[in-house]
Enzyme design. Structure first.
Site, mmCIF file in Angstrom:
data_model
loop_
_atom_site.group_PDB
_atom_site.id
_atom_site.type_symbol
_atom_site.label_atom_id
_atom_site.label_comp_id
_atom_site.label_asym_id
_atom_site.label_seq_id
_atom_site.Cartn_x
_atom_site.Cartn_y
_atom_site.Cartn_z
ATOM 1 N N CYS A 54 0.860 -1.184 0.000
ATOM 2 C CA CYS A 54 0.000 0.000 0.000
ATOM 3 C C CYS A 54 0.895 1.232 0.000
ATOM 4 C CB CYS A 54 -0.912 0.000 1.222
ATOM 5 S SG CYS A 54 -2.008 1.432 1.312
ATOM 6 N N HIS A 156 -2.976 -5.059 -10.185
ATOM 7 C CA HIS A 156 -3.727 -3.917 -10.695
ATOM 8 C C HIS A 156 -4.171 -4.176 -12.128
ATOM 9 C CE1 HIS A 156 -3.018 -1.031 -7.436
ATOM 10 N NE2 HIS A 156 -1.843 -1.607 -7.320
ATOM 11 N N GLU A 206 -10.526 -0.200 -5.057
ATOM 12 C CA GLU A 206 -9.532 -1.029 -4.388
ATOM 13 C C GLU A 206 -10.128 -2.351 -3.921
ATOM 14 O OE1 GLU A 206 -6.412 0.614 -1.984
ATOM 15 O OE2 GLU A 206 -7.240 2.625 -2.236
ATOM 16 N N CYS A 215 -4.967 6.043 -4.283
ATOM 17 C CA CYS A 215 -4.293 4.746 -4.178
ATOM 18 C C CYS A 215 -2.873 4.914 -4.697
ATOM 19 C CB CYS A 215 -5.045 3.689 -4.993
ATOM 20 S SG CYS A 215 -4.279 2.056 -4.937
ATOM 21 N N GLY A 218 -1.826 2.150 -7.004
ATOM 22 C CA GLY A 218 -2.623 2.305 -8.220
ATOM 23 C C GLY A 218 -2.132 3.435 -9.088
#
Length: 226
Positions: A54, A156, A206, A215, A218
């Protein structure tokens, strides 16, 4: 590790992240000791599932250890162990205050087993593998998508639009993409639009959370795919 296993982090994450009966959050970050890095971190999302990485979370953790004086004064770089491996975080300080945090998100991966995704991968070299993962077409509820598949330590799928992102039915399409059968660990779904050569707009769905305001991994995946 033994002390860590005594806690039901998944249950705690579901209770704490609940926006009606808990504090309300996208994820629970657990700060742990590490034998491989300065700190260890585990990430549990709203639904209790554990995430590998993260980007925003690791910066939140870096700020926490800095403000709790767990970092030696003047130290500019710390390492954090995650399920995706150790990550380096740079702390930019000014007059003893933390003014900027920069996280190294690691090397992007395009191999099917690394993402992971159950697609037959091309075997004709790295360029063919990358191109194969950036051109996967699917149809979700009648909406055609061209998914760019990449791992930033976590999976992703990035879809680019050439129109306003606000008009896209992310609440309807996002959960379907997240749970497509080709993703054994589910996936994060990023909706992106290239504004110019220096700017990308993005909406994030997410895995285990839903639509979020930002994100970090992301944003990195969208940049790599672009």
């Amino acid at each position: 590790k033994a002390a860590d296993d005594r806690h039901d982090w998944s249950r705690l994450a579901r209770e704490i992240c609940d926006r009606h009966f808990g504090i309300g959050a996208d994820s629970l970050l657990v700060l742990l000791p590490s034998l491989k890095a300065d700190f260890g971190m585990r990430i549990f999302d709203t639904d209790g599932s554990e995430a590998e990485a993260c980007g925003n979370g690791i910066r939140c953790l870096a700020r926490y250890v800095f403000e709790r004086n767990l970092v030696a004064p003047g130290k500019k770089v710390i390492t954090v162990e995650t399920l995706a491996g150790s990550r380096t975080v740079r702390l930019e300080q000014r007059d003893g205050r933390l003014v900027r945090i920069q996280a190294n998100m690691g090397k992007p991966e395009f191999a099917a087993g690394k993402i992971p995704v159950t697609l037959a991968a091309e075997q004709n070299g790295e360029v063919d593998i990358i191109n194969h993962m950036l051109r996967h077409r699917v149809s979700v509820n009648g909406t055609g998508l061209l998914l760019n598949l990449v791992s930033m330590g976590n999976p992703h799928a990035v879809h680019f639009l050439d129109r306003e992102l606000a008009d896209f039915p992310l609440q309807r399409v996002g959960p379907v993409v997240e749970n497509l059968a080709i993703f054994p660990n589910r996936t994060n779904f990023m909706l992106a639009r290239v504004v110019n050569r220096r700017q990308i707009e993005m909406r994030a769905w997410e895995r285990g959370v839903g639509e979020t305001l930002a994100c970090g991994s992301g944003a990195s995946a969208a940049t790599v795919a672009a």
